[in-house]
Design a protein around this motif. Sequence first.
Motif, PDB file in Angstrom:
ATOM      1  N   ALA A  23      35.741  59.811  66.685  1.00 31.71           N
ATOM      2  CA  ALA A  23      35.162  61.114  66.338  1.00 31.71           C
ATOM      3  C   ALA A  23      34.549  61.778  67.563  1.00 31.71           C
ATOM      4  O   ALA A  23      34.633  63.005  67.729  1.00 31.71           O
ATOM      5  N   TYR A  24      33.925  61.006  68.418  1.00 33.30           N
ATOM      6  CA  TYR A  24      33.323  61.496  69.666  1.00 33.30           C
ATOM      7  C   TYR A  24      34.413  62.079  70.565  1.00 33.30           C
ATOM      8  O   TYR A  24      34.285  63.191  71.081  1.00 33.30           O
ATOM      9  N   HIS A  25      35.487  61.330  70.732  1.00 31.52           N
ATOM     10  CA  HIS A  25      36.595  61.780  71.577  1.00 31.52           C
ATOM     11  C   HIS A  25      37.277  63.014  70.992  1.00 31.52           C
ATOM     12  O   HIS A  25      37.485  64.021  71.683  1.00 31.52           O
ATOM     13  N   ASP A  26      37.626  62.947  69.712  1.00 29.19           N
ATOM     14  CA  ASP A  26      38.353  64.046  69.080  1.00 29.19           C
ATOM     15  C   ASP A  26      37.518  65.322  69.026  1.00 29.19           C
ATOM     16  O   ASP A  26      38.064  66.425  69.044  1.00 29.19           O
ATOM     17  N   GLY A  27      36.204  65.168  68.941  1.00 31.94           N
ATOM     18  CA  GLY A  27      35.332  66.334  68.879  1.00 31.94           C
ATOM     19  C   GLY A  27      35.004  66.924  70.237  1.00 31.94           C
ATOM     20  O   GLY A  27      34.341  67.966  70.316  1.00 31.94           O
ATOM     21  N   GLY A  28      35.441  66.272  71.311  1.00 29.08           N
ATOM     22  CA  GLY A  28      35.194  66.800  72.654  1.00 29.08           C
ATOM     23  C   GLY A  28      33.747  66.682  73.099  1.00 29.08           C
ATOM     24  O   GLY A  28      33.277  67.490  73.906  1.00 29.08           O
ATOM     25  N   PHE A  29      33.033  65.678  72.604  1.00 27.43           N
ATOM     26  CA  PHE A  29      31.627  65.511  72.973  1.00 27.43           C
ATOM     27  C   PHE A  29      31.498  64.757  74.297  1.00 27.43           C
ATOM     28  O   PHE A  29      32.403  64.013  74.705  1.00 27.43           O
ATOM     29  N   HIS A  30      30.348  64.950  74.949  1.00 36.24           N
ATOM     30  CA  HIS A  30      30.091  64.298  76.233  1.00 36.24           C
ATOM     31  C   HIS A  30      28.744  63.577  76.274  1.00 36.24           C
ATOM     32  O   HIS A  30      28.444  62.928  77.270  1.00 36.24           O
ATOM     33  N   THR A  31      27.948  63.710  75.228  1.00 35.20           N
ATOM     34  CA  THR A  31      26.698  62.963  75.125  1.00 35.20           C
ATOM     35  C   THR A  31      26.473  62.578  73.668  1.00 35.20           C
ATOM     36  O   THR A  31      26.906  63.290  72.756  1.00 35.20           O
ATOM     37  N   LEU A  32      25.778  61.475  73.453  1.00 34.96           N
ATOM     38  CA  LEU A  32      25.439  61.084  72.084  1.00 34.96           C
ATOM     39  C   LEU A  32      24.419  62.040  71.484  1.00 34.96           C
ATOM     40  O   LEU A  32      24.360  62.217  70.265  1.00 34.96           O
ATOM     41  N   GLU A  33      23.600  62.646  72.337  1.00 34.05           N
ATOM     42  CA  GLU A  33      22.624  63.609  71.833  1.00 34.05           C
ATOM     43  C   GLU A  33      23.322  64.777  71.147  1.00 34.05           C
ATOM     44  O   GLU A  33      22.953  65.187  70.034  1.00 34.05           O
ATOM     45  N   GLU A  34      24.322  65.320  71.789  1.00 33.40           N
ATOM     46  CA  GLU A  34      25.063  66.434  71.195  1.00 33.40           C
ATOM     47  C   GLU A  34      25.860  65.966  69.982  1.00 33.40           C
ATOM     48  O   GLU A  34      25.954  66.686  68.975  1.00 33.40           O
ATOM     49  N   PHE A  35      26.413  64.788  70.053  1.00 31.68           N
ATOM     50  CA  PHE A  35      27.221  64.253  68.963  1.00 31.68           C
ATOM     51  C   PHE A  35      26.413  64.153  67.672  1.00 31.68           C
ATOM     52  O   PHE A  35      26.907  64.491  66.589  1.00 31.68           O
ATOM     53  N   PHE A  36      25.162  63.713  67.788  1.00 37.32           N
ATOM     54  CA  PHE A  36      24.330  63.545  66.597  1.00 37.32           C
ATOM     55  C   PHE A  36      23.340  64.701  66.394  1.00 37.32           C
ATOM     56  O   PHE A  36      22.446  64.617  65.557  1.00 37.32           O
ATOM     57  N   GLY A  37      23.513  65.793  67.128  1.00 42.04           N
ATOM     58  CA  GLY A  37      22.664  66.958  66.920  1.00 42.04           C
ATOM     59  C   GLY A  37      21.226  66.745  67.329  1.00 42.04           C
ATOM     60  O   GLY A  37      20.315  67.348  66.747  1.00 42.04           O
ATOM     61  N   LEU A  38      20.997  65.923  68.346  1.00 47.50           N
ATOM     62  CA  LEU A  38      19.644  65.642  68.813  1.00 47.50           C
ATOM     63  C   LEU A  38      19.287  66.539  69.998  1.00 47.50           C
ATOM     64  O   LEU A  38      20.170  67.012  70.716  1.00 47.50           O
ATOM     65  N   PRO A  39      17.994  66.750  70.237  1.00 41.57           N
ATOM     66  CA  PRO A  39      17.600  67.566  71.389  1.00 41.57           C
ATOM     67  C   PRO A  39      17.948  66.881  72.706  1.00 41.57           C
ATOM     68  O   PRO A  39      18.046  65.648  72.781  1.00 41.57           O
ATOM     69  N   ALA A  40      18.117  67.687  73.719  1.00 43.17           N
ATOM     70  CA  ALA A  40      18.322  67.139  75.059  1.00 43.17           C
ATOM     71  C   ALA A  40      17.080  66.355  75.470  1.00 43.17           C
ATOM     72  O   ALA A  40      15.954  66.667  75.043  1.00 43.17           O
ATOM     73  N   ALA A  41      17.281  65.348  76.313  1.00 45.74           N
ATOM     74  CA  ALA A  41      16.149  64.510  76.745  1.00 45.74           C
ATOM     75  C   ALA A  41      16.255  64.217  78.236  1.00 45.74           C
ATOM     76  O   ALA A  41      16.392  63.062  78.654  1.00 45.74           O
ATOM     77  N   PRO A  42      16.210  65.260  79.071  1.00 47.63           N
ATOM     78  CA  PRO A  42      16.380  65.040  80.511  1.00 47.63           C
ATOM     79  C   PRO A  42      15.158  64.448  81.189  1.00 47.63           C
ATOM     80  O   PRO A  42      15.255  63.959  82.329  1.00 47.63           O
ATOM     81  N   ASP A  43      14.018  64.471  80.522  1.00 44.02           N
ATOM     82  CA  ASP A  43      12.777  63.995  81.141  1.00 44.02           C
ATOM     83  C   ASP A  43      11.999  63.136  80.159  1.00 44.02           C
ATOM     84  O   ASP A  43      12.131  63.265  78.945  1.00 44.02           O
ATOM     85  N   TYR A  44      11.158  62.272  80.727  1.00 42.54           N
ATOM     86  CA  TYR A  44      10.261  61.466  79.899  1.00 42.54           C
ATOM     87  C   TYR A  44       9.098  62.334  79.429  1.00 42.54           C
ATOM     88  O   TYR A  44       8.681  63.277  80.127  1.00 42.54           O
ATOM     89  N   GLY A  45       8.585  62.013  78.279  1.00 41.92           N
ATOM     90  CA  GLY A  45       7.468  62.789  77.730  1.00 41.92           C
ATOM     91  C   GLY A  45       6.125  62.456  78.349  1.00 41.92           C
ATOM     92  O   GLY A  45       5.138  63.101  78.067  1.00 41.92           O
ATOM     93  N   HIS A  46       6.080  61.421  79.185  1.00 35.25           N
ATOM     94  CA  HIS A  46       4.808  61.043  79.795  1.00 35.25           C
ATOM     95  C   HIS A  46       5.047  60.513  81.188  1.00 35.25           C
ATOM     96  O   HIS A  46       6.170  60.270  81.587  1.00 35.25           O
TER      97      HIS A  46
END
Length: 309
Positions: free
Chosen positions: A286-309
């Motif tokens: 499903a990840y491949h067929d949907g053209g996704f490149h991150t699990l965050e996007e695949f599961f509709g999660l927010p980006a997480a480029p930085d630590y919260g603390h």
Amino acid sequence: MPSTPHAQHAAPRSPIRGPALPIGIAVTAIGMLLSIASTPVTAVSAPVMPEPVTVMQVPSVLVGATPAVDPCTDPAVQKALGSGDDAAAIAGFGGGASFRDAVVAGNAPCISLSDPARIWVVVNKARPLEPADYAPANLAGVPLQMTTLSGQVRSDVAAAVGEMAEGAAAAGVGRVGANNGYRSYGLQVSTYDAHVRSQGQEGADAGSARPGHSEHQTGLALDVVACDGQCGGLDGFGATAQSAWVAEHAWEYGFVVRYEGVGTAVTGYAPEPWHLRYVGMELAAAYHDGGFHTLEEFFGLPAAPDYGH
């Protein structure tokens, strides 16, 4: 006989019977009668009915639409989750794409993306492992040539990466080995600290997870290397035939390349073509067929480029 005074002054009898109407009321009544008489016939024709509204024009919430069925109520799904059979649970949802859609839509209350024992867990800089010192229970040796002592992964991951390496060899691209598999919380502490000492905090955070935030700790991730004659290192893997083959075919064995260059803004990590993450055959497809490149996007999660603390 002379007439009497009453006879002399009696008023002539009115020809209209009943009391006389005041002049104003009479004029108004006459006007109304004239108005009614002069109204065109079309003014009293049948009223124009509004165009009919079809069911398709009415929002579903107004016509009592039935909400989507919660797949978690399916006995087969409940049984699979209870026994730890993630593949069967995904199949109970109708496959990888349907599973993903249900999670994104919030229609999968029995699925936790934070459960480190599940192949669908998402670990990143904003989503630490719970508990922080989690250790998988079903570790097995990686059936590849290793370049470090971290030679274990989950048993299902070990079987899958062994098949993948056989597929690469059969395709004639060369042997695939491994650098790192499972790393405990304690080992991640020393690994991350070594990166900080050599690269500084910012450099370390771009290439190594802080303790409690590493996919390696789940046993679902491993780093692969090219082994032509002897095994190479991680940094040179991206230029090899094995890397190109893995990028194209890893999903067929249940893996995704977790940290692609196009996903750096989402994950906060520099590209790592060697870092494979196991999600199982259905989700990888499903990840491949949907053209996704991150699990965050695949599961509709927010980006997480930085630590919260």
